[in-house]
Write an enzyme that holds these catalytic residues in place. Structure first.
Site, PDB file in Angstrom:
ATOM      1  N   ASP A 436       0.909  -1.480   0.164  1.00 17.17           N
ATOM      2  CA  ASP A 436      -0.066   0.095  -0.267  1.00 17.17           C
ATOM      3  C   ASP A 436       0.569   1.127   0.050  1.00 17.17           C
ATOM      4  O   ASP A 436       2.496   1.776   0.622  1.00 17.17           O
ATOM      5  CB  ASP A 436      -1.130  -0.149   1.725  1.00 17.17           C
ATOM      6  CG  ASP A 436      -1.789   1.119   1.599  1.00 17.17           C
ATOM      7  OD1 ASP A 436      -2.478   1.766   0.137  1.00 17.17           O
ATOM      8  OD2 ASP A 436      -2.034   1.817   2.606  1.00 17.17           O
ATOM      9  N   THR A 438      -0.223   4.504   0.811  1.00 14.98           N
ATOM     10  CA  THR A 438      -0.667   5.704   1.787  1.00 14.98           C
ATOM     11  C   THR A 438      -0.299   5.048   3.076  1.00 14.98           C
ATOM     12  O   THR A 438      -1.154   4.119   3.697  1.00 14.98           O
ATOM     13  CB  THR A 438      -1.865   6.303   2.337  1.00 14.98           C
ATOM     14  OG1 THR A 438      -2.332   7.098  -0.024  1.00 14.98           O
ATOM     15  CG2 THR A 438      -2.106   7.813   3.122  1.00 14.98           C
ATOM     16  N   GLU A 588      -2.816  21.539  -0.869  1.00 14.89           N
ATOM     17  CA  GLU A 588      -3.120  23.570  -0.693  1.00 14.89           C
ATOM     18  C   GLU A 588      -2.595  23.770   0.790  1.00 14.89           C
ATOM     19  O   GLU A 588      -2.389  25.082   0.944  1.00 14.89           O
ATOM     20  CB  GLU A 588      -4.905  24.001  -0.810  1.00 14.89           C
ATOM     21  CG  GLU A 588      -5.446  22.988  -2.856  1.00 14.89           C
ATOM     22  CD  GLU A 588      -6.717  23.155  -2.536  1.00 14.89           C
ATOM     23  OE1 GLU A 588      -7.418  23.843  -1.797  1.00 14.89           O
ATOM     24  OE2 GLU A 588      -7.374  23.213  -4.195  1.00 14.89           O
ATOM     25  N   LYS A 665      -2.798  26.897 -11.455  1.00 15.15           N
ATOM     26  CA  LYS A 665      -2.019  26.346 -11.131  1.00 15.15           C
ATOM     27  C   LYS A 665      -2.942  25.144 -11.526  1.00 15.15           C
ATOM     28  O   LYS A 665      -4.074  24.730 -12.274  1.00 15.15           O
ATOM     29  CB  LYS A 665      -2.009  26.628 -10.168  1.00 15.15           C
ATOM     30  CG  LYS A 665      -3.425  25.306  -8.765  1.00 15.15           C
ATOM     31  CD  LYS A 665      -2.966  25.636  -7.029  1.00 15.15           C
ATOM     32  CE  LYS A 665      -4.098  25.027  -7.117  1.00 15.15           C
ATOM     33  NZ  LYS A 665      -3.667  25.510  -4.859  1.00 15.15           N
ATOM     34  N   ARG A 699       5.931  15.868  -5.616  1.00 17.83           N
ATOM     35  CA  ARG A 699       4.797  17.037  -6.935  1.00 17.83           C
ATOM     36  C   ARG A 699       4.767  18.014  -6.642  1.00 17.83           C
ATOM     37  O   ARG A 699       5.243  18.844  -6.483  1.00 17.83           O
ATOM     38  CB  ARG A 699       3.546  16.512  -6.108  1.00 17.83           C
ATOM     39  CG  ARG A 699       2.415  14.920  -5.712  1.00 17.83           C
ATOM     40  CD  ARG A 699       1.854  14.723  -4.892  1.00 17.83           C
ATOM     41  NE  ARG A 699       1.128  13.907  -3.660  1.00 17.83           N
ATOM     42  CZ  ARG A 699      -0.098  13.783  -3.923  1.00 17.83           C
ATOM     43  NH1 ARG A 699      -1.188  14.158  -3.814  1.00 17.83           N
ATOM     44  NH2 ARG A 699      -0.159  12.459  -2.849  1.00 17.83           N
ATOM     45  N   ARG A 881      -5.730   3.322  -8.056  1.00 15.92           N
ATOM     46  CA  ARG A 881      -7.147   3.988  -7.966  1.00 15.92           C
ATOM     47  C   ARG A 881      -8.126   2.329  -7.898  1.00 15.92           C
ATOM     48  O   ARG A 881      -8.670   1.766  -8.384  1.00 15.92           O
ATOM     49  CB  ARG A 881      -7.767   3.949  -9.408  1.00 15.92           C
ATOM     50  CG  ARG A 881      -7.078   5.795  -9.201  1.00 15.92           C
ATOM     51  CD  ARG A 881      -7.647   6.515  -8.404  1.00 15.92           C
ATOM     52  NE  ARG A 881      -9.580   6.906  -8.996  1.00 15.92           N
ATOM     53  CZ  ARG A 881     -10.060   7.723  -8.109  1.00 15.92           C
ATOM     54  NH1 ARG A 881      -9.040   8.691  -6.858  1.00 15.92           N
ATOM     55  NH2 ARG A 881     -11.335   8.019  -7.582  1.00 15.92           N
TER      56      ARG A 881
END
Length: 1244
Positions: A436, A438, A588, A665, A699, A881
């Site tokens: 996995d 996360t 964010e 962005k 990222r 996904r």
């Protein structure tokens, strides 16, 4: 249009009249309902222009027409749970159970699990036969050990299942507010909930079952959900209730609430839901946006109301889980075949003895009338209690694993836990790891790390790979390095302005000088407090030094885009002048924290205004390097939200001077395509920096802006408002076209790089595992871009890899035609495999990335073989996904297709199925609860401990168990066959060579301690050497120590030893007297002398195969031999009616005879000679890896230079085949650098 819809229209669609519209809406709302809630914080949903105006009128779809058909027959009576207590609408309670047994099934199932092991079944059969009158051993000697061992194993199973029960009890006894009657909500246990119950879930609580969202604390029915436990994603998901249920916003409203839901039947599909809500004589279509799934958590929303649709084992989360399986290691399964072989040998011995005895008795009985078959006739027991010793050894191994201080995490105060001892040796045979992302590889924490503004990189440009490559090439380049507080990375190097990283690594003197001059640019203050979400160090931007840069305008606009283009909300913090933020995505939040550190603090927002606390470099200097701080208001005109298809987000704002800006962005490829001709000034330099950031696994998002003329904006806003108010399937297309009209002619400012922070030691661990020859697949619920970034960060991917991407086109996915989607995926697979076959001889490895619907299609029966053929030939595989059910399915398919030992590792409830399906399941005791740990075979505090668990303990346990089982076979064959030979020698007379207690003590006491010491403490090499030479681990996957050739070899060794022992004793002792007074050896003396030779031989044999000696091994080996003499003296001292033929056999008969000691010495030497010759030949002409390392470590002087060079060379050789991991990236970088250097040399 509803009141909320009109309100949103005014706020988002009317540009400069937004404030007036907001005021009008407020009056309308107050007039409409005096009970309408007053919201203290901004309504997030009204910031999303693409989704906020969806009306309740939907176009009929094929899915909705399925309601009432098979598979779509569920009926739920909302707020009437009593109607679901009787058929045909009776559904299960919300009680769940993950236990393997219950009170009724424990005894039969546990007994079945125990006796499906061939060894236990063999002893059960022996125990049954012991009830017969001619049984070779007493009943107690067979039944009592069997009951004890099976009982202990069943008790262990019961304890493990009891822990599962306690976990279930904790979950089932959670409470939630449920509607009782007349609008009153009371606390109700989760397990007591029924379908139809209306519940109220508060902020940061888990949903107790699958709920239909009715309303939320936000006026337009929006709520934010964290689905980390289901799909591993950290981004919050937006859920939205139907507008017709928005009025159900107070407890009292539910006193009269009645509705009916008709929907799909229970299924494991997390991302689909089809149904209708019949409310107030109208039918409203339902979608996944209204479904709140069990095990997900409510975030950033005060409360929600929902009705239970699926409960208990009908919920999608539970249907994605699997039952806890029973696992057995490969060595244990192979032992079954060895038991069959030994049992066949036993039957053969018995058959030959029986036939021989019958024939002789038939023909010669008249001459042997004086012979009678004794009642205590014995046959050899080829296994004895050895399988019990193996279980004990595994338990002790598990205890040593648990106590390993090197696998203790001081931060979490947790250590590794071996939750089962059955799979210890399986740890040494793993070939595939499915992980996995996360919470397993990452910390669920995003950090701002680097940025490129106006073509200049800040925060570091030279990567760790560059530095490692330069060291490997002995370059003189010394990059400026700085420590990043408590960062996991060893060091980071700073950018050398106007010079490429490649030149720096090649040691260009000019670059080195500039590098040395640039030291002052770095922030090296170790006392600086580490700011969560901000891990950026560069004095050119920090401490307001950016005001002195030549590109001041671009830097200022860059920080403004970072501070304004988002959906975040500021929240007061305890710190002075510091705010914390909540947003839909963690990226964010990291950007807002970064902008705050750069003196552009986003401090307040309303529905139409965003306020920044800016540092004004153009203002008057108050003091030296201290300029004025001002508050600037920006009017929010429109927000174009981020989506997976758009891959960008924009806000349109106007400043206090009325100037309109579009701030954007998004993904660099999307932004670059929309740049104006005069906005590409920094594109080339920015592209180079993007490549470096990507190689570090960050990222990246590109930042751009444009100034919009007022007339152009008014024209565009009219078209955009029309698109928003459109109802029908064409709405999305119209909105996309409208956004394309304004998001163009952008001016590039730069890029920002954030890091999905890896756990400590993850890259190093993956590098070691790759060097050990293990393949690692990444299975994540995240989107493809996120997974690829993590792939680079942990070195599963590298820049020179040939990547194959399997995905469905938008057209094929929208048509939803299975046949067409299969054909498209098969075509992509065939093309990828063709490329692989053509380029296989090249150095660059292959990587496979598959996501979304493509993965679901690839796992279907007629596609999976082609997919797996491509996947297993790739060095790295990343699946994006994926649902929990798909994780378990791909784990099973890989295990079955490859036949290799698989290990699955994860930390959340969404990983339970994968963990249970794999041969070995490892749970991370991290942030996502204990579900993964409770379902696992081993638990780790962090991923990095997997390196030591496999490469050290796995290698040791595999070799220990292999040696131990082979030694079991050897010593029992050697011992048992001497009985058979004596039977042949005495013409099947039935006479037994050994005393009963000799036979009993052989496996119980006299040979057990050395075996236990071997199985627990044996080490072919030390733990440090295991980690220095990870290629040693491949002995396990290749099954070097437990293949059939070695098994047969040890059986033959036992046969040879038994022949030597028996024949030597018979032909030396029988023909002549062995004592001075002329006594010849009788059966008691012959048995005792032969038994002595066996004890010496088997114990000296275990000394020969032992590589690592401690005082425990010496004590157990030589002590066991000494124990035999002590036993013989004590047993012989007993009265004759107890000791029988052994009365004073050692003191009076064999002990004083010199021949006894000479025979013992001679027999032991000759018996061990074949094995000794074998290991001499093997180590001389065909040594194994551990033999070479042992000789280097023990035969050479530690200060010998040649020894050091040999050691380093062998280490390098063990890493040559590595295709993933940090070392592989460094090797690839060196190749590129040398190629570039050679080309530059040729050009010169």
């Amino acid at each position: 249009m509803t009141i909320v819809g009109i309100c949103s229209f005014f706020v988002e669609g009317q540009g400069s009249t937004a404030e007036e519209g907001a005021g009008t809406c407020e009056v309308v709302e107050i007039a409409a309902s005096t009970r309408r809630r007053k919201m203290g914080m901004v309504r997030w949903s009204k910031l999303y222009s693409f989704a906020c105006l969806r009306t309740s009128t939907y176009e009929p779809s094929a899915a909705q027409e399925l309601i009432g058909q098979p598979g779509f027959s569920r009926v739920v009576f909302c707020n009437e749970p009593h109607r679901h207590k009787r058929k045909p609408y009776k559904y299960p309670y919300n009680y769940i159970s993950t236990t393997k047994y219950n009170v009724l099934t424990f005894l039969p199932r546990a007994l079945f699990e125990q006796f499906r092991r061939v060894a236990n079944f063999y002893f059960l059969l022996a125990a049954v036969l012991s009830l017969a009158s001619l049984a070779p051993l007493s009943r107690a000697s067979l039944i009592v050990p069997l009951v004890f061992v099976v009982g202990i194993s069943m008790l262990k199973e019961a304890v493990e299942d009891w822990h599962r029960f306690l976990q279930d009890l904790n979950v089932n006894n959670r409470t939630v507010k449920a509607h009782a009657s007349n609008g009153e909500f009371v606390d109700k246990l989760w397990k007591e909930l029924r379908v139809g119950d209306v519940v109220k879930v508060n902020k940061d609580e888990y949903f107790p079952s699958d709920l239909l969202l009715l309303s939320s604390s936000y006026e337009d029915g929006v709520c934010y959900v964290e689905t980390m436990n289901l799909d591993g994603e950290t981004n919050l998901k937006i859920k939205r209730s139907l507008e017709d249920t928005l009025s159900l916003n107070e407890d009292e409203e539910f006193g009269r609430f009645k509705a009916t839901v008709r929907c799909e039947d229970p299924n494991p599909n997390l991302y689909t839901f089809v149904g209708n809500l019949e409310f107030e004589n109208e039918s409203h279509p339902l979608s996944p946006a209204q479904l709140l799934l069990r095990d997900s958590k409510l975030r950033n929303t005060d409360y929600v109301y929902g009705v239970v649709i699926f409960s208990g084992h009908d919920t999608k989360a539970v249907r994605n889980s699997t039952r806890s399986p029973s696992k057995r290691s490969r060595v244990e399964r192979k032992m079954d075949h060895i038991i069959y072989l030994l049992f066949s040998m036993l039957l053969l011995v018995s058959l030959v003895s029986s036939i021989g005895s019958s024939l002789l008795m038939k023909h010669d009985m008249d001459d042997w009338w004086y012979l009678q078959l004794p009642d205590d006739n014995k046959v050899p027991d080829l296994e004895g209690s050895d399988s019990k010793k193996e279980d004990l050894v595994k338990v002790l191994q598990a205890m040593l694993i648990n106590k390993d201080i090197e696998m203790y995490d001081e931060a979490a105060c947790k250590s590794v836990q071996a939750r089962t001892s059955n799979l210890n040796e399986e740890l040494g045979q793993v070939e595939m790891i499915l992980s996995d992302k996360t919470g397993t590889l990452t910390c669920n924490q995003m950090e701002f790390r680097k940025c490129s503004i106006a073509g200049i990189s800040y925060g570091g440009d030279t990567t760790e790979v560059d530095l490692a490559a330069s060291k490997r090439m002995n370059a003189d380049f010394e990059a400026c390095q700085f420590s990043i507080g408590e960062s996991d990375r060893i060091s980071q190097s700073f950018e050398v302005s106007n010079f490429s990283a490649e030149k720096a690594v090649l040691g260009c003197p000019e670059v080195q000088d500039n590098a040395n001059k640039g030291i002052s640019r770095l922030s090296r203050t170790e006392e600086e407090s580490v700011i969560k979400g901000f891990n950026f160090r560069d004095d050119r931007l920090m401490n307001k030094n950016w005001i002195h840069r030549s590109s001041l305008l671009e830097i200022t606009m860059f920080f403004r885009v970072m501070a304004l283009c988002h959906t975040g909300i500021p929240i007061e913090d305890d710190k002075i002048d510091k705010l914390r933020y909540e947003a839909e995505s963690p990226e964010e939040v990291a950007f807002l924290i970064a902008s705050q550190e750069f003196e552009f603090q986003f401090c307040r927002r309303t529905q139409s205004v965003m306020v920044l606390k800016e540092f004004d470099p153009s203002g008057k200097e108050v003091e030296r390097y201290h300029f004025k701080v001002i508050f600037r208001e920006y009017k929010l005109l429109n927000l174009l939200e981020f989506s997976s298809s758009r891959k960008r987000m924009s806000v349109i704002v106007s400043n206090e001077d009325g100037q309109i800006f579009l701030l954007c962005k998004g993904a660099d490829s999307i932004i670059f395509d929309r740049l104006a001709d005069n906005g590409r000034t920094y594109e080339q330099a920015t592209t180079l920096h993007l490549s470096n950031y990507a190689e570090d696994g960050f990222r990246t998002l590109a930042f751009a802006y444009r100034i919009v003329e007022a007339a152009e904006y008014e024209c565009w806003n009219t078209a955009f408002t029309k698109a928003k108010t459109t109802v029908g399937p064409e709405r999305e297309e119209l909105l996309e076209k409208a956004s394309e009209m304004i998001e163009k002619d952008l001016i590039l400012l730069g890029v920002a790089a954030v890091e999905d922070k890896l756990q400590k030691g993850v890259p190093e661990c993956i590098d070691k595992l790759a060097q050990a020859g293990l393949k690692i697949w990444l299975l994540t619920g995240d989107k493809r871009e996120t997974a690829i970034n993590i792939g680079f960060a942990c070195s599963l991917l590298r820049q020179d890899m040939k990547q194959f991407h399997l995905s469905l086109s938008r057209e094929a996915e929208s048509n939803n035609q299975v046949k067409a989607m299969k054909e498209e995926i098969l075509h992509q697979i065939e093309n990828s495999y063709k490329v692989m076959c053509e380029e296989r001889n090249k150095e660059a490895p292959f990587a496979l990335v598959i996501d979304g619907k493509a993965f679901e299609i690839a796992l279907r029966g007629d596609v999976k073989d082609e997919f797996l053929q491509l996947a297993v030939n790739c060095a790295s595989v990343i699946c994006c996904r994926v649902s929990p059910k798909q994780k378990a399915l791909i784990t099973r398919l890989v295990k079955e297709y490859t036949g290799k030992t698989t290990l699955a590792i994860g930390d959340g409830a969404n990983d339970v199925g994968m963990i249970q399906e794999a041969d070995i399941g490892v749970g991370i005791s991290g942030m996502e609860g204990m579900q993964a740990v409770m379902a696992s075979d081993f638990s780790l505090p962090q991923f990095r401990f997997l390196e030591r668990l496999l490469i050290v303990h796995g290698h040791w346990c595999y070799q220990r168990i292999s040696k131990m089982v082979l030694y079991f076979v050897y010593k029992n064959v050697a011992f048992g066959l001497t009985l058979f030979y004596f039977e042949l020698y005495t013409s099947f007379s039935g006479e037994v060579l050994y005393d009963d207690w000799y036979m009993t003590m052989f496996n119980v006491l006299l040979t057990s301690l050395p075996v236990i010491a071997l199985g627990v403490l044996e080490q072919d090499v030390s733990s440090d050497v295991c980690l220095q030479f990870p290629a040693l681990y491949q002995q396990g996957p290749r099954n070097v120590h437990f293949k059939w050739s070695r098994i047969i070899g040890w059986i033959l060794n036992g046969v040879v030893s038994s022949l030597v022992i028996f024949l030597a004793n018979i032909y030396i002792l029988s023909p002549s007297a062995y004592r001075q007074n002329g006594y010849v050896a009788d059966i008691s003396s012959l048995g005792a002398i032969t038994y002595t030779c066996i004890i010496w031989t088997v114990n000296c044999q275990i000394a020969l195969i032992t590589s690592h000696f401690t005082w425990i091994q010496h004590l157990s080996i030589w002590g066991s031999i000494l124990l035999w003499y002590i036993f013989l003296v004590l047993y012989g001292a007993l009265p004759p009616y107890l000791s029988g033929k052994a009365f004073h056999v050692f003191i009076e008969e064999i002990g004083p005879a010199p021949l006894y000691w000479m025979v013992t010495l001679l027999v032991v030497i000759v018996s061990l000679l074949p094995y000794f010759i074998h290991i001499v030949i093997q180590r001389s002409f065909n040594p194994m890896d551990d033999h070479i390392i042992q000789e280097m470590k023990y035969c050479f002087r530690k200060d010998d230079v040649t020894d050091n060079q040999t050691w380093i060379r062998e280490q390098r050789n063990s890493q040559r085949s590595t295709r993933i991991g940090f070392s592989a990236r460094v090797d690839a970088k060196i190749v590129i650098q040398r190629t570039v250097a050679s080309k530059e040399t040729i050009n010169l």
